[in-house]
Design a protein around this motif. Structure first.
Motif, short mmCIF file in Angstrom:
data_model
loop_
_atom_site.label_atom_id
_atom_site.label_comp_id
_atom_site.label_asym_id
_atom_site.label_seq_id
_atom_site.Cartn_x
_atom_site.Cartn_y
_atom_site.Cartn_z
N LYS A 252 45.30 44.96 34.76
CA LYS A 252 45.13 43.58 35.14
C LYS A 252 44.48 43.43 36.35
O LYS A 252 43.79 42.48 37.03
CB LYS A 252 46.48 42.78 35.01
CG LYS A 252 46.66 41.46 35.27
CD LYS A 252 47.84 40.85 35.26
CE LYS A 252 47.90 39.37 35.88
NZ LYS A 252 49.32 38.74 35.69
N HIS A 253 45.17 44.26 37.63
CA HIS A 253 44.97 44.41 38.83
C HIS A 253 43.23 44.83 38.97
O HIS A 253 42.60 44.25 39.90
CB HIS A 253 45.67 45.66 39.42
CG HIS A 253 45.35 45.68 41.11
ND1 HIS A 253 45.85 44.57 42.16
CD2 HIS A 253 44.42 46.63 41.73
CE1 HIS A 253 45.48 45.41 43.05
NE2 HIS A 253 44.64 46.30 42.95
N THR A 254 42.58 45.54 38.33
CA THR A 254 41.40 46.05 38.25
C THR A 254 40.46 44.72 37.81
O THR A 254 39.36 44.51 38.20
CB THR A 254 41.11 47.19 37.31
OG1 THR A 254 41.73 48.27 37.93
CG2 THR A 254 39.64 47.62 37.39
N LEU A 255 40.90 44.08 36.64
CA LEU A 255 40.19 43.08 36.06
C LEU A 255 40.30 41.72 36.87
O LEU A 255 39.25 40.89 36.93
CB LEU A 255 40.80 42.79 34.71
CG LEU A 255 40.24 43.58 33.52
CD1 LEU A 255 41.05 43.30 32.35
CD2 LEU A 255 38.84 43.82 33.59
N HIS A 256 41.28 41.64 37.57
CA HIS A 256 41.31 40.37 38.41
C HIS A 256 40.22 39.97 39.21
O HIS A 256 39.76 38.79 39.13
CB HIS A 256 42.67 40.38 39.20
CG HIS A 256 43.28 39.18 39.74
ND1 HIS A 256 42.75 38.69 41.13
CD2 HIS A 256 43.98 38.40 39.21
CE1 HIS A 256 43.17 37.64 41.36
NE2 HIS A 256 44.23 37.26 40.43
N PRO A 257 39.75 40.91 40.14
CA PRO A 257 38.68 40.41 41.12
C PRO A 257 37.30 40.36 40.19
O PRO A 257 36.58 39.39 40.62
CB PRO A 257 38.54 41.77 42.03
CG PRO A 257 39.36 42.67 41.22
CD PRO A 257 40.37 42.04 40.60
N LEU A 258 37.26 40.97 39.08
CA LEU A 258 35.98 40.78 38.20
C LEU A 258 35.96 39.41 37.59
O LEU A 258 35.04 38.82 37.38
CB LEU A 258 35.86 42.05 37.22
CG LEU A 258 35.73 43.29 37.65
CD1 LEU A 258 35.74 44.42 36.48
CD2 LEU A 258 34.53 43.42 38.37
N VAL A 259 37.12 38.93 37.04
CA VAL A 259 37.21 37.46 36.69
C VAL A 259 37.25 36.60 37.76
O VAL A 259 36.36 35.60 37.44
CB VAL A 259 38.65 37.46 35.83
CG1 VAL A 259 39.09 35.95 35.21
CG2 VAL A 259 38.85 38.53 34.69
N ALA A 260 37.64 36.73 38.78
CA ALA A 260 37.51 35.89 39.69
C ALA A 260 36.12 35.56 40.06
O ALA A 260 35.54 34.65 40.38
CB ALA A 260 38.42 36.32 40.99
N GLU A 261 35.28 36.65 40.19
CA GLU A 261 33.87 36.66 40.71
C GLU A 261 33.20 36.13 39.37
O GLU A 261 32.18 35.23 39.91
CB GLU A 261 33.54 38.06 40.88
CG GLU A 261 31.95 37.92 41.40
CD GLU A 261 31.24 39.52 42.09
OE1 GLU A 261 30.14 39.30 42.06
OE2 GLU A 261 32.04 40.40 42.10
N SER A 262 33.38 36.40 38.55
CA SER A 262 32.98 35.80 37.16
C SER A 262 32.85 34.14 37.27
O SER A 262 32.08 33.37 36.92
CB SER A 262 33.40 36.44 36.07
OG SER A 262 32.99 37.62 35.96
N VAL A 263 34.21 33.75 37.50
CA VAL A 263 34.49 32.15 37.59
C VAL A 263 33.69 31.49 38.66
O VAL A 263 32.97 30.61 38.60
CB VAL A 263 35.94 31.99 37.83
CG1 VAL A 263 36.26 30.67 38.21
CG2 VAL A 263 36.83 32.37 36.64
N CYS A 264 33.46 32.43 39.93
CA CYS A 264 32.78 31.86 41.11
C CYS A 264 31.45 31.82 40.79
O CYS A 264 30.82 30.95 41.11
CB CYS A 264 32.93 32.76 42.30
SG CYS A 264 34.58 32.53 43.10
N ARG A 265 30.81 32.65 39.68
CA ARG A 265 29.48 32.58 39.40
C ARG A 265 29.01 31.88 38.13
O ARG A 265 28.26 31.87 37.58
CB ARG A 265 29.06 34.10 39.42
CG ARG A 265 28.79 34.79 40.59
CD ARG A 265 28.43 36.28 40.18
NE ARG A 265 28.61 37.17 41.58
CZ ARG A 265 27.72 37.26 42.53
NH1 ARG A 265 26.38 36.49 42.11
NH2 ARG A 265 27.36 38.00 43.46
#
Length: 131
Positions: free
Chosen positions: A93-106
């Motif tokens: 979850k910790h690893t995926l969190h920034p990937l999901v956040a960046e995906s939402v921003c993009r």
């Protein structure tokens, strides 16, 4: 298993090596109990520093992917990779969190993100039937 490292990548070489070995295990290209090259041999074969290979191997050992024996050398854990537990799921979850956040921003929508994940899962499942 073929190792392909990008020496110009931002990702450290030891991380690339570690991830490719894990992918080889996931695709069943490397099976439990199978031997891996020694640190010196692998470093010489792919043209990198032996300390880089050693760092990748030590991390794989800590995470339960491989065992390092004095007599038998480096082998993929004969008992298989330890199954996911609550600690692993927390790290995931910790690893995926920034990937999901960046995906939402993009403006990547949830379905496209999940489709990418499904594609990656399928890539590794396809390797299961090969051997």
């Amino acid at each position: 298993m073929y190792i392909n490292l990008d020496l110009e990548a931002v990702e450290p070489i030891y991380t690339q090596l570690k991830n490719q070995i894990i992918a080889g295990i996931a695709k069943k290209e490397i099976v439990p109990g199978e031997g891996l090259p020694s640190v010196r041999s692998l470093a010489a074969d792919i043209g990198i520093n032996l300390h880089t290979v050693n760092k990748a191997y030590q991390q794989l050992k800590q995470e339960g992917f491989i065992l390092i024996h004095r007599q038998r050398g480096v082998v993929v854990n004969p008992e298989g990779v330890p199954k996911a537990d609550d600690e692993y799921l927390g790290q995931l979850k910790h690893t995926l969190h920034p990937l999901v956040a960046e995906s939402v921003c993009r403006d990547v929508n949830e379905e496209d993100f999940l489709q990418l994940c499904r594609g990656l899962f399928n890539e590794f499942k396809e390797g299961e039937g090969d051997k």
